[in-house]
Write a protein that holds these residues in place. Structure first.
Motif, PDB file in Angstrom:
ATOM      1  N   HIS A 176      -0.550 -33.968  -5.033  1.00 39.92           N
ATOM      2  CA  HIS A 176       0.321 -34.877  -5.274  1.00 39.92           C
ATOM      3  C   HIS A 176       1.785 -34.121  -5.180  1.00 39.92           C
ATOM      4  N   LEU A 177       1.869 -32.722  -5.144  1.00 36.35           N
ATOM      5  CA  LEU A 177       3.097 -32.112  -4.946  1.00 36.35           C
ATOM      6  C   LEU A 177       3.314 -31.709  -3.555  1.00 36.35           C
ATOM      7  N   THR A 195      -0.832 -43.207  -6.196  1.00 38.53           N
ATOM      8  CA  THR A 195      -0.946 -41.576  -5.857  1.00 38.53           C
ATOM      9  C   THR A 195      -2.144 -41.135  -6.195  1.00 38.53           C
ATOM     10  N   THR A 235      -4.396 -36.981  -7.152  1.00 38.93           N
ATOM     11  CA  THR A 235      -4.131 -35.614  -7.415  1.00 38.93           C
ATOM     12  C   THR A 235      -5.581 -34.944  -7.617  1.00 38.93           C
ATOM     13  N   ASN A 266       0.450 -30.510 -16.070  1.00 42.37           N
ATOM     14  CA  ASN A 266       1.003 -30.542 -14.853  1.00 42.37           C
ATOM     15  C   ASN A 266       1.540 -32.005 -14.483  1.00 42.37           C
ATOM     16  N   LEU A 267       1.100 -32.867 -15.235  1.00 43.07           N
ATOM     17  CA  LEU A 267       1.403 -34.160 -14.878  1.00 43.07           C
ATOM     18  C   LEU A 267       2.161 -34.773 -15.771  1.00 43.07           C
ATOM     19  N   GLU A 277       5.227 -34.512 -17.033  1.00 37.75           N
ATOM     20  CA  GLU A 277       6.592 -34.727 -16.580  1.00 37.75           C
ATOM     21  C   GLU A 277       6.959 -35.531 -14.943  1.00 37.75           C
ATOM     22  N   ASP A 278       5.744 -35.632 -14.708  1.00 38.83           N
ATOM     23  CA  ASP A 278       5.785 -36.049 -13.294  1.00 38.83           C
ATOM     24  C   ASP A 278       5.833 -37.463 -12.979  1.00 38.83           C
ATOM     25  N   LYS A 284       4.297 -41.293 -15.047  1.00 40.80           N
ATOM     26  CA  LYS A 284       4.526 -41.395 -16.434  1.00 40.80           C
ATOM     27  C   LYS A 284       4.397 -42.981 -16.843  1.00 40.80           C
TER      28      LYS A 284
END
Length: 211
Positions: free
Chosen positions: A28-29, A47, A49, A86-87, A89-90, A94
């Motif tokens: 996703h990044l 989305t 990931t 890793n997710l 704060e994405d 959220k």
């Protein structure tokens, strides 16, 4: 579980050396999101990931094998916590309200003793502030393991073994989770069932994506 070496203080499941060598993906990044591309024109998702790249040999393969076939259920929450860090704060993740695992057939669950993605999903739900619910989907027909099928049969979306058995409130953002994504067929079929609930959003997270 990646190299059979003894763990030292502070290490869990995999040693520090193996952890540094594992090929993380976090699609996703990336501008070219290989996970989301799998669902283009098949089913609507927000989305997607994956934590790792999956190859037929290597540390990731060993982890998934130990989880699915050798009874090491503890691998599942370990990977869930890894991805969740890793997710959390994405912005794309959220507003997740509900985490739902791809179901396994009752016979397979009884043989293994657990659904291999439950721990993964529960850790993601805990960190993202969402609810975990494993009873929304069921697998009504036991199918051959996807790893044993050819590419064409893996991609067959004409006869779904999955069924929606519980309603989801309109406006809910669902995170659908699984272990390894190859063609995306399993997740597509599950997402289509979930979309029978009106006005929901679906995102996807998996332990690994096959390369």
């Amino acid at each position: 579980m990646g190299c059979d070496c003894s763990l030292t203080t502070g290490e869990q499941i995999v040693c520090t050396t193996c952890r540094a060598e594992i090929p993380t993906s976090l699609n996703h990044l990336q501008k070219d999101d290989k996970v989301k591309e799998l669902f283009f024109a098949r089913v609507n998702i927000e989305t997607a990931t994956s934590l790792f790249y999956y190859e037929k040999i290597g540390i990731v393969q060993q982890l998934i094998y130990q989880l699915k076939y050798n009874g090491h259920e503890e691998v599942s929450p370990f990977l869930g916590k890894w991805l969740a860090t890793n997710l959390k704060e994405d912005p794309a993740f959220k507003n997740i309200d509900l985490v739902i695992p791809v179901p396994v057939h009752p016979k397979r669950r009884a043989k293994r003793g657990y659904n291999q993605v439950d721990g993964f999903g529960k850790e993601l739900a805990a960190v993202l502030g969402a609810r975990f619910r494993e009873s929304v989907l069921i697998k009504k027909r036991n199918t051959i393991n996807q790893a044993q099928l050819g590419q064409v049969k893996r991609s067959d979306e004409t006869q779904s073994p999955y069924e929606l058995v519980e309603k989801i409130a309109p406006g809910t953002h669902v995170l659908l989770v699984d272990d390894v994504i190859t063609t995306g067929t399993t997740l597509t079929l599950c997402a289509k069932e979930l979309h029978k609930n009106p006005n929901i959003k679906i995102s996807i997270a998996t332990m690994a994506i096959s390369v």
